[in-house]
Design an enzyme around this catalytic site. Structure first.
Site, PDB file in Angstrom:
ATOM      1  N   GLY A  74       0.815  -1.217   0.000  1.00 55.45           N
ATOM      2  CA  GLY A  74       0.000   0.000   0.000  1.00 55.45           C
ATOM      3  C   GLY A  74       0.846   1.263   0.000  1.00 55.45           C
ATOM      4  N   CYS A  75       1.890   1.262   0.810  1.00 51.59           N
ATOM      5  CA  CYS A  75       2.751   2.441   0.901  1.00 51.59           C
ATOM      6  C   CYS A  75       3.526   2.657  -0.392  1.00 51.59           C
ATOM      7  CB  CYS A  75       3.692   2.312   2.095  1.00 51.59           C
ATOM      8  SG  CYS A  75       2.806   2.284   3.670  1.00 51.59           S
ATOM      9  N   THR A  76       3.895   1.575  -1.056  1.00 48.11           N
ATOM     10  CA  THR A  76       4.576   1.684  -2.348  1.00 48.11           C
ATOM     11  C   THR A  76       3.627   2.275  -3.385  1.00 48.11           C
ATOM     12  OG1 THR A  76       6.060  -0.146  -1.849  1.00 48.11           O
ATOM     13  CG2 THR A  76       5.716   0.383  -4.190  1.00 48.11           C
ATOM     14  N   ALA A  99       3.244   6.013  -2.616  1.00 49.44           N
ATOM     15  CA  ALA A  99       4.464   6.763  -2.936  1.00 49.44           C
ATOM     16  C   ALA A  99       4.627   6.905  -4.446  1.00 49.44           C
ATOM     17  CB  ALA A  99       5.684   6.072  -2.328  1.00 49.44           C
TER      18      ALA A  99
END
Length: 157
Positions: free
Chosen positions: A46-48, A51
């Site tokens: 999710g964070c990738t 970003a």
């Protein structure tokens, strides 16, 4: 319960280490609008996604006068790997002790797969040129968030 920031309040200033081994002081960005987004952990799916969405929208956000800064409790070394792996083109700052995340109301109790846990609350803050919070969004979704933020800021009209 973590205190959340509201529009009209002064954004807490900070000086934190970055992925490239330098330091970033929020007040050094005065005169520019800043999108500060808090995410739980570098290199997770999710964070990738989030970003990379910011990376892919960076030129248009900068053209509209916004700088983007990501903040997480990851160590600078892990952030450096994240920047290199995903070719991120904006600063990531490390808040290992979670002090700044707590000041922004972006660390505390949250639901994770139905359980209450302590952790980073995925959040986004839009800070104006004078350091005042214009927008504070908590519990945002990783996928589609940048598109929603662009709509909220009337950047797609």
């Amino acid at each position: 319960m973590t205190t959340r920031l509201a529009p009209g309040t002064t954004a807490p200033d900070f000086t934190l280490p970055t992925a490239d081994g330098k330091e970033l002081k929020l007040s050094s960005l005065r005169g520019k609008k800043v999108i500060l987004y808090a995410y739980p952990a570098a290199m997770t799916p999710g964070c990738t996604k989030q970003a990379c969405d910011f990376r892919d929208s960076l030129a248009s956000l900068q053209a509209a006068g916004y700088e983007v800064v990501g903040i997480s409790p990851d160590k600078p070394e892990k952030l450096a790997k994240f920047v290199e792996r995903d070719e991120l083109t904006f600063p990531l700052v490390s808040d290992v002790d979670k002090k700044v995340l707590m000041e922004y109301g972006a660390f505390g109790e949250k639901k994770n797969y139905g359980r209450i846990v302590q952790g980073v609350i995925r959040s986004t803050f839009v800070i104006d040129e004078k350091g005042v919070v214009e927008l504070a969004q908590y519990n945002v979704r990783a996928t589609g968030h940048v598109a929603k933020l662009r709509r909220d800021l009337n950047l797609d009209s």
